[in-house]
Design an enzyme around this catalytic site. Structure first.
Site, PDB file in Angstrom:
ATOM      1  N   CYS A   1      32.711  41.644  39.281  1.00  0.00           N
ATOM      2  CA  CYS A   1      33.882  40.813  38.974  1.00  0.00           C
ATOM      3  C   CYS A   1      34.799  40.638  40.182  1.00  0.00           C
ATOM      4  O   CYS A   1      35.307  41.603  40.745  1.00  0.00           O
ATOM      5  CB  CYS A   1      34.610  41.439  37.779  1.00  0.00           C
ATOM      6  SG  CYS A   1      36.387  41.232  37.750  1.00  0.00           S
ATOM      7  N   GLY A   2      34.990  39.401  40.597  1.00  0.00           N
ATOM      8  CA  GLY A   2      35.769  39.078  41.794  1.00  0.00           C
ATOM      9  C   GLY A   2      37.231  39.493  41.690  1.00  0.00           C
ATOM     10  O   GLY A   2      37.787  40.054  42.635  1.00  0.00           O
ATOM     11  N   HIS A   3      37.848  39.225  40.528  1.00  0.00           N
ATOM     12  CA  HIS A   3      39.257  39.598  40.364  1.00  0.00           C
ATOM     13  C   HIS A   3      39.420  41.120  40.459  1.00  0.00           C
ATOM     14  O   HIS A   3      40.456  41.597  40.894  1.00  0.00           O
ATOM     15  CB  HIS A   3      39.790  39.101  39.013  1.00  0.00           C
ATOM     16  CG  HIS A   3      39.972  37.622  38.975  1.00  0.00           C
ATOM     17  ND1 HIS A   3      40.791  36.956  39.845  1.00  0.00           N
ATOM     18  CD2 HIS A   3      39.438  36.665  38.184  1.00  0.00           C
ATOM     19  CE1 HIS A   3      40.760  35.663  39.589  1.00  0.00           C
ATOM     20  NE2 HIS A   3      39.936  35.456  38.578  1.00  0.00           N
ATOM     21  N   CYS A   4      38.378  41.867  40.013  1.00  0.00           N
ATOM     22  CA  CYS A   4      38.443  43.327  40.093  1.00  0.00           C
ATOM     23  C   CYS A   4      38.427  43.766  41.559  1.00  0.00           C
ATOM     24  O   CYS A   4      39.121  44.700  41.949  1.00  0.00           O
ATOM     25  CB  CYS A   4      37.270  43.978  39.359  1.00  0.00           C
ATOM     26  SG  CYS A   4      37.098  43.440  37.654  1.00  0.00           S
TER      27      CYS A   4
END
Ligand SMILES: *[C@@H]1O[C@H](CO)[C@@H](O)[C@H](O)[C@H]1NC(C)=O
Ligand SMILES: *[C@@H]1O[C@H](CO)[C@@H](O)[C@H](O)[C@H]1NC(C)=O
Length: 510
Positions: free
Chosen positions: A73-76
């Site tokens: 997950c990029g936002h993570c």
């Protein structure tokens, strides 16, 4: 074989599906995510939890924050260095605040994700009293913001305001603030206020005072318990004397939405934009070029009309075309169709008025409330050539190519930005090529971001969604592994028996 209910459940935490989060499309994509370079500290301040030690660790803390993340997950990934920095700062706070994380996409930890209703990544939750009370973390995603937000969450739910200095340090004029004014800090009104503050604290700022004279807004001579909502828009404050918890909650919800929400990228407006899009009411939106020669007339008319519908189940938003590209695209609109009026009703059905004049706004909305408007259905044009192995379906051709097709059709509903869809694309191509010799089977795809699906046949909660319709009309959703072999086996199993002539022709080819 998986049964139905399990599919419902598995969707909740199914990492193979790109979730359709409206807010994502509208807000997060356009927000300014700063990627800070992670300072490689020796010690890790964020605790790592897993299914074996999660309960034990959480039960030991009065206050612990847990991030549920996934490796892909990029936002993570953006959050990780900020979260670690915040954990390091908060480790020396008095009292210490502990931050933890769990890889919720890991097979063994998926039960945790299910238990705590994790529906997207990252999800951050605050566990209080050894995990007895759980709240969403709705704060910022950068280190300083995380620290400030969590310090406040760890303190009292409502802050007492005793002096002018308290007013200045506690009340932020740019935000909504919920104030309880009580002659005495006892009695039912006060107690209910505290219950409410505790319940809504993750999304709202609360304070209480015995001295209404400290507050510059509103009547300062009141003697009865009063709930006063201070806001940075419209009438700037609004009072209520009803202290039932449910009534207060409803009052806050309604009073927190501006008469007209401005769609804007600035951080000050973000909470209001979020509230607007999560409102259960019908949403009325005006997209206008703010350089338009008649913009003042548009704005005043829109406010006036919004005033007429206040409290009647409609909420209003206005945006400058240059800030609203994502939203316009979501509704399938182009700049030259503005000023545009869009309504999305409580069922999600859309209505669009293109190139409107200020004078059109009121009559158009009346037509909407009278049920006289025709729904707006977004569709790409039917492509002129469609000779790739996987055939392109758009809303306008869905009926012919899928719903009333005489063939066995596999339909993929995808989004161009969805990583899982990109991974599936070459596999679907291979499936289509393998079955190309079979005239009774068609593999198709539809871009769900550019084409509305109004038919109830397909329930699209995420991308990719795969459905199969047999030539006789039997509809099955595909939930298996996304491999060529499994997909072909599924198609062969669910397709209708081939007619005589076709099997002959297949034999001929063999
Ligand atoms: C994004 O944030 C950076 C640093 O805070 C700022 O310099 C930049 O102008 C911002 N960009 C936009 C598009 O807001
Ligand atoms: C929980 O268990 C995992 C796996 O054994 C370990 O890596 C982690 O450090 C443990 N967490 C704590 C806080 O003890």
């Amino acid at each position: 074989m998986r049964n139905k209910p399990e599919r419902e459940k598995s969707l909740m935490a199914d990492s193979r599906v790109c979730k359709i989060l409206l807010l994502c499309v509208f807000v997060i994509l356009s927000s300014n995510v700063s990627i800070s370079t992670a300072s490689e500290a020796e010690k890790e301040y964020v605790l790592t939890l897993d299914h074996l030690n999660f309960s034990e660790i959480v039960s030991k803390h009065d206050f612990i924050v847990v991030e549920f993340y996934a490796l892909w997950c990029g936002h993570c990934k953006h959050l990780a260095p900020e979260y670690e920095k915040a954990a390091s700062v908060l480790s020396s706070n008095e009292p210490t605040i502990v931050l933890a994380k769990v890889d919720a996409d890991n097979e063994q930890n998926k039960e945790l994700a299910k238990k705590y209703e994790v529906q997207g990544f990252p999800t951050i939750k605050i566990f209080r009293n050894g995990g007895e009370k759980i709240q969403e973390y709705n704060g910022p995603r950068e280190a300083d913001g995380i620290v400030t937000y969590l310090k406040k969450q760890n303190g009292p739910a409502s802050l007492e305001i005793k002096t002018k200095e308290d007013v200045e340090s506690v009340i932020d004029d740019k935000k909504i603030f919920i104030l309880g004014i009580f002659p005495k800090f006892s009695r039912e009104e006060y107690e209910n206020f505290m219950i409410l503050a505790d319940k809504l604290r993750s999304n709202n700022d609360f304070g209480h005072t015995a001295n209404a004279k400290l507050i510059s807004r509103g009547d300062s001579s009141i003697t009865k318990p009063t709930l006063r909502l201070l806001k940075p828009f419209d009438e700037l404050f609004v009072d209520s004397k009803n202290f039932e918890v449910d009534a207060m909650e409803k009052f806050i919800e309604e009073a927190s939405i501006p008469l007209v929400t401005l769609f804007d990228q600035s951080e000050t407006y973000q909470p209001f934009v979020n509230k607007f899009f999560s409102s259960p009411d019908s949403k009325v939106m005006l997209f206008l070029n703010y350089d338009h020669e008649k913009q003042d007339l548009f704005k005043s008319t829109f406010h006036e009309v919004a005033g007429l519908y206040k409290g009647k189940g409609l909420v209003f938003l206005m945006g400058d075309v240059k800030d609203s590209e994502n939203v316009l695209e979501y509704f399938g609109l182009k700049k030259d169709q503005t000023p545009a009026l869009v309504v999305q009703d409580t069922k999600g059905v859309k209505y669009v008025g293109q190139n409107v004049q200020a004078g059109h706004i009121a009559p158009w909305l009346k037509d909407f409330t009278d049920g006289k408007l025709k729904p707006y259905i977004k569709s790409e044009p039917i492509p002129e050539t469609n000779d790739e192995p996987v055939k392109v379906v758009v809303t306008k051709s869905l009926k012919d190519m899928v719903l009333e097709s005489k063939k066995n059709v596999l339909l993929e509903i995808y989004a161009p930005w969805c990583g899982h869809c990109k991974k599936l694309a070459p596999i679907l191509d291979e499936v289509a090529v393998s079955l190309e010799q079979d005239p009774d089977v068609v593999i198709t795809k539809l871009d769900g971001t550019k084409n509305d699906i109004v038919d109830d046949t397909f329930d699209v909660k995420g991308y990719p969604t795969l459905y199969f319709r047999s030539s006789s009309g039997k509809i099955v959703s595909y939930d298996g592994d996304r491999t060529k072999e499994d997909l072909i086996e599924f198609i062969q199993k669910n397709r209708d028996a081939t007619s005589e002539s076709t099997s002959d022709s297949v034999k001929d080819e063999l």
